[in-house]
Design a protein around this motif. Structure first.
Motif, PDB file in Angstrom:
ATOM      1  N   UNK A   1       0.797  -1.223  -0.030  1.00 42.49           N
ATOM      2  CA  UNK A   1       0.146  -0.098   0.149  1.00 42.49           C
ATOM      3  C   UNK A   1       0.722   1.395  -0.035  1.00 42.49           C
TER       4      UNK A   1
ATOM      5  N   UNK B   1      -1.781  -0.211  -4.910  1.00 41.94           N
ATOM      6  CA  UNK B   1      -1.854  -0.067  -3.602  1.00 41.94           C
ATOM      7  C   UNK B   1      -3.185  -0.607  -3.291  1.00 41.94           C
ATOM      8  N   UNK B   2      -4.143  -0.769  -3.988  1.00 43.01           N
ATOM      9  CA  UNK B   2      -5.373  -1.155  -3.673  1.00 43.01           C
ATOM     10  C   UNK B   2      -5.141  -2.575  -3.473  1.00 43.01           C
TER      11      UNK B   2
ATOM     12  N   UNK C   1      -3.947  -3.217  -0.384  1.00 45.28           N
ATOM     13  CA  UNK C   1      -5.184  -3.112   0.754  1.00 45.28           C
ATOM     14  C   UNK C   1      -5.708  -4.349   0.928  1.00 45.28           C
TER      15      UNK C   1
ATOM     16  N   UNK D   1      -4.138  -7.075   2.909  1.00 40.70           N
ATOM     17  CA  UNK D   1      -4.233  -6.856   4.358  1.00 40.70           C
ATOM     18  C   UNK D   1      -5.671  -7.206   5.075  1.00 40.70           C
TER      19      UNK D   1
END
Lengths: 101, 628, 177
Positions: free
Chosen positions: C20, C29-30, C33, C36
């Motif tokens: 991210x 980055x998405x 995410x 995570x």
């Protein structure tokens, strides 16, 4: 609970710190926003951990509300980012500096 | 009897109503409200009088407790009214004469911009004065005392854009305030001695708690008297009353003739039981009264402003009242208070009518020959003048004579002589005023020659007529030479602690005294007429005239010795305040401003910098936490 | 078994987090995410928070991530984060502070959380959480619904295109009785 709580908490701490790093270093508003979500999730992990440790479901209830608020926040935050983009044609956080003293 | 509460309350509501909405309602409504409240209060006062009459004389003293105001330790101060013959008499005067003056004012102030404001102030005054007279203890009386002082200021300075009026209002307020210090100290002392401020207790326990002629009683009475000299314009605090004539004439009639200035006399009568324990203080009161009466009569002799003549006349007549109570003739003092209210108000209203006719001038040197165009006004003034001079059968004769007789019979021959001399001067100056105003050739200044003076409208003439009738028949209240008159009898239960000298002397001696006083009055009238109308006698030296015109330079002495130094000190302090204190404050402000400007450089507008600051702060806290 | 699972999710979560923060493309980055979020969902399950785990997947992974993707698509953002003078926040400072932060937090976390309580089989179930939500936490629950409504209204209000200057208001319907 075979994995002791401090491990979960340490993971949560690391994720939170990563999120902070993202907020400080990145310039794209979207990435900053995602870093904030990362921080929120870290907190959620902490809350659930402690709920388990204490044996009370209240921690999970709080996580529920954090979820709700995070959802609302994302919605409005992105709407604002869209507006700024329409006005300035940029999502660079450093370009939004009109509120200076 | 609790409806006694409404007597002062109604005018208070009138003040609020006219104050808040009078302007919006317009003149007619404001006048109705203003006069109506006082009229109803008068009706209630009459009802109280009748109710008292139905009770046996010993039982004519009723306390009406409204609520418990405050208490401290063993001292309790309830909001209490006292309904007894004395307070009801005063209430009748205040609402009766006051009501007539309210009606008169509707005509007098008809063209004034501040019509509603005037009536609201007038109502407030009435409420405060009624509180004063109906009070059941010294503290409630003080509320009324201060209230009338405030209203006096507001009404004297009614046309506040005039510098003379504004400063006259301030002067009145400050001077009476000085007296009020004495009054307040007296209240404290009284509470200290008696443990309460209640009039009933003060009257009952005076003999027990105050050793006759002791320091406590004397100091107490003198302190209270100081307040009285301020409020009632006696030496040494009389200086405000003449300047108070800057206010509208009805105000002068009501406040500075019939009611407020009589508060001092009333207060002493109310506390007569205490005063009887301090013969020295009573002597002081009597002497001050007599001297004031004489001096003021002298000063009235050389005044050219019609209202100021009447003002000094009021001071003089108040001196008579204090003389009366100083020798213990309480009833006589109240009787003179009553009749003076009638004829002095009449004189002032007549003077107002003259001013109204002439477009506002009060200088008698510019008047003259007004008897023909203003016959009714002239007649009213003449009636008042005769009463003032003490000519029978007008009420003034009876009341003044009772005082003179009390002096004589009590052994105060010197005071009697002084009072008699003042009476003579009174006759002279009032004739002078009448002659200069109404007789002789007209002497208007060039710019006014065109205006023909017109008689007062009905709304102003009617109250004058009523007062004239009261002046003529008012003597009936005290008429009798050998036994107490009607008023004295009515007041007797209140004054049971020590009624004054009853003129139970031989009728023959009495008749001689009366003849002397009437004679002096007539001679005075004659002299005045000869000097001022017939110009048959040349009047005295320039120097004496100057000395009288400056009121013996008393006021100038005050200015030099007191006012001057106070003003210089005030100026010094003002400079200090401006430079040092304000400087410190503004300096502080400037410093903070600079700091703020410097700190504002932190606000760069960059989100990431703000986040950094937050993080640093969090780290500090966290570090502290973890280290524990 | 639990420990293995935890180790795996921990590694994945950290990797996603780095993704991210460090990716050049916002889409990457998405994805980080998302990684995570899913790892944490598993962790929630390990901690007995079943309901929350499901919510995490539905709301976060299912709605919020989708929203992010939509916006990226809408704005057609290029991450051209070129150098900027003057530097607003030197990256070195940011990294240093975050490192200190991490250290402090881990130190705090490591100071122990006490013995874990024993819980029943119905801990963290939909029934239990639901019961608590509708009784003890009923008021916050209602408040939360208001928050969501406000969020919706806000989003709609913010997204309206402002009318161009000087355009006359639409008055076609007026004058009819």
């Amino acid at each position: 609970m075979s994995v002791p709580a401090p491990f979960y908490l340490a993971l949560s701490a690391a994720l939170f710190a990563l999120g902070t790093l993202g907020v400080l270093v990145r310039r794209s508003a979207l990435v900053v926003f995602m870093s904030v979500e990362l921080m929120l999730n870290a907190v959620n992990l902490t809350l659930v951990t402690f709920a388990r440790v204490r044996g009370a479901v209240d921690g999970q209830i709080v996580v529920f509300f954090v979820l709700v608020v995070a959802a609302a926040e994302v919605v409005i935050g992105l709407a604002i980012i869209v507006n700024i983009f329409r006005a300035r044609d940029t999502v660079d956080v450093d370009d939004v500096d009109l509120l200076r003293g | 009897m609790t409806y006694a509460l409404w007597v002062p309350l109604l005018p208070l509501l009138g003040w609020a109503a006219n104050g808040l909405w009078g302007r919006r309602w317009g003149r007619w409504a404001a006048a109705v409200v203003g006069c109506g409240t006082v009229a109803v209060a008068f009706a209630l006062a009459v009802a109280l009088r009748l109710a008292l009459g139905a009770l046996p004389p010993e039982g004519r003293s009723l306390q009406v407790d409204l609520y418990h105001w405050f208490g401290a330790g063993s001292i309790d101060v309830p909001m209490r009214l006292l309904v007894d013959p004395l307070s009801v008499t005063m209430a009748l005067i205040v609402t009766g004469v006051g009501g007539l003056i309210h009606i008169y004012s509707v005509g007098y102030m008809a063209d004034d911009e501040g019509f509603a404001r005037y009536f609201s102030y007038l109502n407030l005054f009435t409420a405060a004065m009624l509180t004063l007279v109906l009070a059941g203890n010294l503290v409630v009386m003080f509320i009324g005392w201060e209230g009338v002082g405030l209203c006096s200021y507001l009404l004297i300075a009614f046309w506040f854009t005039r510098p003379a009026a504004a400063s006259a209002g301030v002067k009145a307020f400050l001077v009476t305030r000085l007296g009020d210090v004495g009054f307040l100290l007296g209240i404290f002392l009284a509470v200290g001695i008696f443990g309460t401020a209640d009039f009933g207790v003060l009257t009952r326990d005076a003999q027990a708690r105050l050793p006759l002629g002791g320091a406590a009683a004397t100091v107490l009475c003198l302190l209270l008297f100081l307040g009285a000299t301020g409020k009632s314009a006696q030496l040494p605090l009389y200086i405000w009353l003449a300047d108070a004539m800057e206010g509208p004439t009805p105000v002068s009639a009501l406040i500075h003739a019939a009611t407020m200035v009589t508060a001092g006399v009333f207060m002493i009568v109310r506390l007569h039981a205490v005063y009887l324990r301090a013969p020295l203080a009573m002597e002081v009161v009597a002497v001050v009264g007599a001297v004031t009466a004489l001096f003021a009569a002298c000063w009235a002799l050389v005044e050219n402003d019609l209202k100021r003549v009447l003002a000094y006349s009021t001071i003089s007549q108040l001196g008579y009242m204090f003389l009366a109570v100083g020798v213990g003739a309480w009833g006589a003092g109240i009787f003179h208070l009553t009749s003076h209210a009638f004829f002095k108000a009449l004189l002032f209203l007549a003077a107002g009518s003259v001013m109204h006719a002439l477009g506002g001038t009060t200088d008698m040197r510019e008047m003259g020959g007004l008897a023909r165009p203003l016959p009714r006004t002239a007649a009213a003034f003449a009636i008042g003048a005769f009463a003032l001079a003490g000519i029978p059968p007008f009420s003034g004769f009876f009341s003044k004579d009772e005082i003179l007789s009390a002096d004589f019979h009590d052994g105060h021959i010197v005071l009697w002589a002084v009072a008699l001399a003042a009476a003579g001067l009174t006759a002279i100056y009032i004739v002078r005023a009448f002659v200069m105003t109404f007789l002789g050739p007209p002497r208007p200044p060039a710019d006014r020659a065109a205006h023909a003076p017109h008689e007062a409208p009905r709304i102003m003439a009617a109250p004058m007529a009523v007062l004239a009738v009261l002046t003529i028949i008012g003597g009936v209240l005290g008429w009798s030479f050998t036994s107490p008159g009607a008023l004295d009898r009515f007041l007797a239960p209140v004054l049971a602690a020590g009624a004054g000298p009853v003129p139970a002397e031989s009728t023959q001696g009495e008749g001689l005294l009366v003849a002397v006083s009437v004679g002096v009055a007539l001679v005075g009238l004659l002299i005045g007429w000869l000097i001022y109308d017939k110009h048959a006698v040349r009047t005295g030296s320039r120097m004496i005239h100057e000395w009288l015109a400056h009121q013996f330079y008393i006021e100038d002495a005050y200015n030099a010795l007191i006012v001057g130094p106070v003003r210089s000190t005030a100026r010094l302090l003002a400079v200090f305040d401006r430079d040092e204190l304000d400087g410190a404050v503004t300096g502080l402000g400037r410093t903070i401003g600079r700091a703020g400007r410097d700190l504002s450089h932190l606000e760069t507008g960059y989100l990431r910098q703000y986040a950094t600051y937050v993080l640093i702060g969090v780290l500090v806290i966290l570090a502290y936490w973890v280290s524990r | 078994m639990e420990r293995v699972l935890f180790a795996v999710t921990a590694v994945l979560a950290l990797a996603g987090g780095v993704g991210v923060v460090a990716s050049r493309e916002p889409v990457h980055s998405v994805l980080g995410l998302l990684l995570v979020l899913m790892s944490l969902a598993v962790d929630f399950l390990l901690l007995g928070a079943q309901f929350i785990a499901v919510l995490q997947v539905i709301i976060y992974a299912g709605a919020i991530v989708v929203l992010f993707v939509f916006i990226i698509m809408l704005l057609n953002v290029r991450t051209g984060e070129g150098a900027r003078t003057p530097r607003v926040v030197p990256p070195a400072l940011g990294i240093a502070l975050s490192a200190v932060f991490a250290g402090l937090l881990v130190a705090a976390a490591a100071s122990g959380a006490g013995q874990a309580a024993s819980v029943g089989a119905d801990f963290g179930t939909v029934q239990q959480v639901g019961r608590a939500l509708f009784t003890a936490y009923a008021l916050p629950f209602e408040a939360a619904s208001i928050v969501l409504i406000v969020g919706m209204i806000g989003a709609v209000a913010l997204s309206k295109r402002p009318a161009p200057w000087g355009a006359p208001p639409d008055r076609r319907g007026e004058g009819r009785r």
